[in-house]
Write a protein that holds these residues in place. Structure first.
Motif, short mmCIF file in Angstrom:
data_model
loop_
_atom_site.label_atom_id
_atom_site.label_comp_id
_atom_site.label_asym_id
_atom_site.label_seq_id
_atom_site.Cartn_x
_atom_site.Cartn_y
_atom_site.Cartn_z
N HIS A 199 10.27 -74.23 -8.71
CA HIS A 199 10.34 -75.68 -8.64
C HIS A 199 10.52 -76.35 -9.99
N VAL A 200 10.42 -75.60 -11.07
CA VAL A 200 10.79 -76.18 -12.37
C VAL A 200 12.11 -75.60 -12.85
N GLY A 201 12.88 -74.98 -11.93
CA GLY A 201 14.23 -74.56 -12.25
C GLY A 201 14.35 -73.21 -12.90
N LEU A 202 13.35 -72.34 -12.78
CA LEU A 202 13.39 -71.01 -13.38
C LEU A 202 13.53 -69.96 -12.28
N TYR A 203 14.36 -68.94 -12.54
CA TYR A 203 14.67 -67.95 -11.53
C TYR A 203 14.34 -66.54 -12.03
N PRO A 204 13.11 -66.11 -11.90
CA PRO A 204 12.80 -64.74 -12.30
C PRO A 204 13.42 -63.75 -11.32
N ILE A 205 13.77 -62.59 -11.85
CA ILE A 205 14.20 -61.48 -10.99
C ILE A 205 12.94 -60.71 -10.61
N VAL A 206 12.61 -60.71 -9.33
CA VAL A 206 11.35 -60.13 -8.85
C VAL A 206 11.62 -58.78 -8.22
N LEU A 207 10.92 -57.76 -8.71
CA LEU A 207 11.04 -56.41 -8.16
C LEU A 207 9.64 -55.92 -7.80
N HIS A 208 9.47 -55.41 -6.60
CA HIS A 208 8.11 -55.03 -6.17
C HIS A 208 8.04 -53.56 -5.79
N GLY A 209 6.83 -53.02 -5.83
CA GLY A 209 6.55 -51.66 -5.38
C GLY A 209 5.89 -51.70 -4.01
N THR A 210 5.51 -50.54 -3.53
CA THR A 210 4.82 -50.47 -2.23
C THR A 210 3.98 -49.21 -2.12
N GLY A 211 3.51 -48.70 -3.27
CA GLY A 211 2.76 -47.45 -3.30
C GLY A 211 1.53 -47.41 -2.40
N PRO A 212 0.62 -48.40 -2.50
CA PRO A 212 -0.60 -48.34 -1.66
C PRO A 212 -0.30 -48.34 -0.16
N GLN A 213 0.71 -49.11 0.25
CA GLN A 213 1.03 -49.17 1.67
C GLN A 213 1.58 -47.83 2.16
N ILE A 214 2.38 -47.16 1.31
CA ILE A 214 2.90 -45.84 1.68
C ILE A 214 1.76 -44.84 1.87
N ASN A 215 0.85 -44.84 0.90
CA ASN A 215 -0.29 -43.91 0.98
C ASN A 215 -1.12 -44.14 2.23
N GLU A 216 -1.32 -45.43 2.57
CA GLU A 216 -2.14 -45.76 3.74
C GLU A 216 -1.52 -45.22 5.01
N ILE A 217 -0.19 -45.37 5.15
CA ILE A 217 0.48 -44.88 6.37
C ILE A 217 0.47 -43.36 6.41
N LEU A 218 0.75 -42.73 5.27
CA LEU A 218 0.77 -41.27 5.24
C LEU A 218 -0.60 -40.69 5.58
#
Length: 857
Positions: free
Chosen positions: A103-122
């Motif tokens: 909302h102040v005009g800045l566009y970060p490039i956001v990259l996320h992980g998912t390690g804990p969710q993978i471990n939980e399902i496995l």
């Protein structure tokens, strides 16, 4: 004419900062060209920017950093790597922070992980996650889970952002090209060989935040798993952003020896020594090495920040930051002779930043000539973005003669590195700054004391003698010109000096010069305490804001130490923010309390519990008949006690000797403390019902979710509640012996209370009369400041006391309006609790309490 979308966004951002947005909901579209539509999003910009300006930093800081971040193309602002656990545990906070940037005009490039969710399902499927050298072995079955988790978490984050009015684009494939890292060893794990920028650039060009996963593909289309940190680094190498941000739960790199967060790491200066530290090992060492390798391939303007998601705005938009900032920087140097400077032109350029030289009142050449005939020590970095020059002084306290920093020096925290180096060599120092310097807040934070006169401010640290401080102040006062600045005005009340550094003799207190007094303080602070023995504190109910603040203060207290902290919700977790020893949260029961009291394990019990819960614990302590420990109750349960067992602990108004001799002390309420202190001096002059209009930050509503601490409900809002017969109305009235009307409200800031109080007068008084009454009544009180102006709530937040001001008298002189501010979590709760503990334990009343109030006029 609008030439491009980037410049328009910059103009809009600057306009919002300067003017604010007048309408709560505006969504429209402007065609910049036939190919580039631009959506102007304003519906929540005003509230987010105001929240930023009021709560995390000065307007100067925010404007400076926003200009800095918009000085590059939009995709070069920041890469933000989000740990998978944050999406699960802190999704609303993450979405809010990203929405703010959007909302102040800045566009970060956001990259996320998912390690804990993978471990939980496995693990739910009976599959044990398998790693080699910290890399997850990814077979086909695991890859199916990895892909499913990435898509789910990506959608979850995008959906949360869209609900907040943020246009976000999921990018789950097509960015990373990869080969097998080692197919036989790791199976479907990739080694990134290339980055396709097009999907990211297209997203930003369309006005959407790009939300990436770290899945990669081989040239044949096989999906490979890639470590999210590695993927974020590759993105950073391609886009060369100003900031690379790693969001983690610890909020930074923690020094394993001290338990403190490392604020800044200057790699060129500190890297080799840092790796030799005993606590830098395993994952921490690997992380630092990886970050150094990344930054070695990026411009020196780039930096890495490791922070908690809640501190994202503070890290990006304030000088102080919040987490751990890592940058390449430059090696620092010291010089003791002009001949030692190998690049004289750089030195001259740095000196041209000096206001006196820039104004023409002196020249670079004349200053350099003065250095030839004097002893000095200069500090700087290689490009001289910051230059500090220290000279000896006749007072015996060395003088920081110049501290000159470029914009890059401030933005990249070179100033912190230089000042730290100076402080290592000089245990005491003095320096002078123009009071209109935009960085005065930075200097205040690094000083133990200050004195302002005629447009200049004298700062010092490490000066423990009151006589030496007086000498510094006297010399400074004689040197400054007599021209008035108009900012710190002189008048019937002038600021002598203030300091917050403890000395062997106690703590200095602020002094006033003023007119004749009408009476004296009937309840002055007691003489300094005689007890210096250690005391053990048990905190029952440590989860809330007050408990956390009290823990922090006990951690710095010279005599107190925590022995137990009890919280049902946090049982078994390690206590954070306490460094004297390792403490684990307990869930103490009544029988535990009885046993501890019988065994004399606790000197002070602090009950930080909700109203109506305290009595069983107090009864358990009393049942042992030992009567050795002291009990402080922070709830309202015993504020109306009529048995005589409990003493009301408001030291500035209640008899201090009585508090000192008490075994059971009821800690006053936050609203009630400020109101009583603000009304008490005028009780004998009052002709009717005083009315108190109180507004508190939402921390006063506690941690249990409710509309009064829901930031979405509070945004652009003010919530009135319990407008009659509030418990604080009864408390104020009963303690003053005078009926008082109290009308509480809650606002969108976090902590701090402002009370506007109208008091009818039985005889005419002028504003000066009233002010003198208050000055005299509270003379010598370290935690009460009398101001000529109405105090601001933003100035009291985080400060340990009460500020009273305004003293506006109507034309008939039969009514006065007084304004009081207090931090509800500090003097309104934990600071006052510490005062009462100090008195009851016969310590110095102000031990462990900073003298940090600031006088505005």
């Amino acid at each position: 004419m609008i030439r491009n979308s980037g410049s328009l966004r910059n103009q809009l951002a600057r306009y919002v900062l300067k003017r604010g947005v007048q309408r709560p909901a505006i969504v429209s579209s402007i065609k910049v060209s036939s190919k580039t539509p631009l959506t102007i999003r304003c519906y929540s910009t005003r509230s987010t920017v105001i929240q930023l300006l009021n709560n995390i930093g000065s307007k100067r800081e925010v404007e400076q950093y926003l200009k800095y971040f918009t000085s590059v193309s939009q995709q070069q602002f920041a890469v933000i790597k989000v740990g998978g656990a944050i999406i699960t545990q802190q999704l609303p906070e993450l979405a809010s922070c990203l929405a703010f940037l959007y909302h102040v005009g800045l566009y970060p490039i956001v990259l996320h992980g998912t390690g804990p969710q993978i471990n939980e399902i496995l693990e739910s499927e009976g599959i044990e996650p398998d790693y080699i050298d910290g890399i997850r072995i990814t077979d086909e079955k695991t890859m199916a889970v990895v892909r499913k988790c990435f898509l789910e978490q990506n959608l979850k984050l995008v959906t949360a952002l869209e609900k907040m009015g943020v246009h976000a684009r999921p990018i789950t494939a097509g960015v990373f090209q990869a080969d097998y890292l080692d197919k036989d060893k790791y199976q479907l794990v990739g080694n990134i060989t290339g980055v396709n920028k097009a999907p990211i650039e297209a997203s930003i060009q369309a006005g959407a935040l790009p939300i990436l996963t770290s899945l990669a593909e081989t040239p044949s289309g096989q999906i490979l798993n890639v470590n999210a940190d590695v993927a974020a680094g590759e993105i950073a190498r391609v886009f060369e952003p100003l900031k690379i941000v790693y969001l983690n739960e610890k909020g930074g790199i923690i020094n394993g020896n001290t338990g403190e967060k490392v604020s800044v790491i200057n790699l060129d200066e500190e890297y080799e020594d840092l790796l030799k530290q005993s606590w830098v090992k395993y994952g921490t060492k690997l992380k630092i090495k990886e970050i150094r390798d990344l930054l070695m391939h990026l411009p020196r303007s780039s930096s890495v920040a490791i922070i908690d998601v809640n501190d994202l705005q503070k890290e990006l938009f304030t000088d102080s930051g919040a987490g751990t900032l890592i940058r390449r920087g430059y090696k620092l140097f010291t010089r003791t002779s002009l001949d030692d400077f190998q690049q004289p032109d750089l030195l001259r350029s740095a000196l041209n930043r000096d206001p006196e030289i820039a104004s023409g009142s002196t020249s670079v050449a004349s200053y350099l000539k003065s250095l030839e005939s004097s002893q000095f020590k200069a500090y700087g970095d290689e490009p001289l973005d910051v230059l500090a020059i220290i000279k000896e002084d006749p007072t015996g306290v060395p003088r920081l003669d110049k501290f000159l920093a470029s914009k890059a020096g401030w933005l990249n925290n070179v100033t912190d590195n230089i000042f730290t180096a100076v402080k290592k060599d000089y245990p005491a120092l003095q320096w002078t700054v123009q009071e209109d310097d935009p960085n005065t807040a930075w200097f205040f934070a690094r000083a133990d004391g200050s004195f302002a006169k005629n447009g200049k401010i004298l700062f010092w640290y490490g000066v423990d003698s009151i006589d030496k401080v007086s000498t510094l102040v006297e010399n400074f006062a004689n040197q400054v010109s007599e021209k008035q600045s108009g900012v710190f005005k002189t008048g019937s009340q002038t600021r002598s000096f203030s300091t917050r550094r403890p000395t062997p003799a106690g703590q200095f207190t602020r002094q006033f010069k003023r007119g004749l007094a009408t009476s004296s303080n009937p309840n002055p602070p007691l003489k300094k305490g005689t007890n210096t023995s250690k005391a053990r504190v048990a905190l029952i109910g440590a989860r809330g804001y007050t408990g956390q603040n009290l823990i922090s203060m006990i951690d710095k207290h010279p005599y107190l130490e925590l022995s137990h902290v009890s919280s049902r919700e946090l049982q078994g977790q390690k206590l954070k923010g306490y460094n004297k020893k390792e403490i684990v949260y307990e869930n103490l029961q009544i029988e535990d309390i009885k046993k501890m009291e019988a065994n004399n394990e606790v000197d002070v019990w602090v009950m930080a519990l909700p109203n109506g819960v305290c009595k069983p614990f107090v009864d358990a302590i009393d049942s042992t008949s030992s009567e050795k420990s002291i009990i402080i109750d922070l709830s309202a349960d015993y504020r109306f006690d009529t048995t005589g067992e409990w003493v009301y602990g408001l030291p500035e108004l209640n008899n201090r000797q009585k508090i000192s001799n008490a075994r059971k002390i009821s800690n006053p309420g936050c609203y009630a403390t400020a109101a009583q202190i603000a009304i008490s001096p005028l009780v004998e002059y009052c002709s009717g019902l005083p009315s108190v209009f109180g507004v508190s930050g939402y921390s006063g509503a506690g941690t249990k979710p409710s509309p009064k601490n829901d930031i979405n409900v509070l945004r652009d809002n003010l919530i009135p509640y319990s407008l009659t017969d509030h418990i604080h109305e009864r408390e104020i009235s009963s303690q003053l012996g005078l009926p008082v009307a109290f009308m509480p409200h809650v606002a969108q800031w976090f902590q701090g209370i402002s009370e506007t109080i109208s008091i009818p007068l039985k005889k005419p008084l002028t504003s000066r009369d009233v002010r003198n009454i208050y000055q005299d009544r509270y003379q010598g009180e370290q935690l009460i400041t009398i101001s000529g102006e109405a105090p601001y709530v933003k100035d009291i937040s985080g400060k340990h006391g009460v500020v009273i001001g305004a003293f506006a008298v109507n034309a008939k002189q039969d009514r006065v309006v007084v304004v009081a501010t207090i931090d509800n979590l500090l003097k309104g709760a934990s600071t006052q609790c510490l005062q009462n503990i100090n008195l009851a334990m016969k310590y110095d009343e102000y031990a462990g309490i900073p003298d940090d109030l600031v006088i505005r006029g």
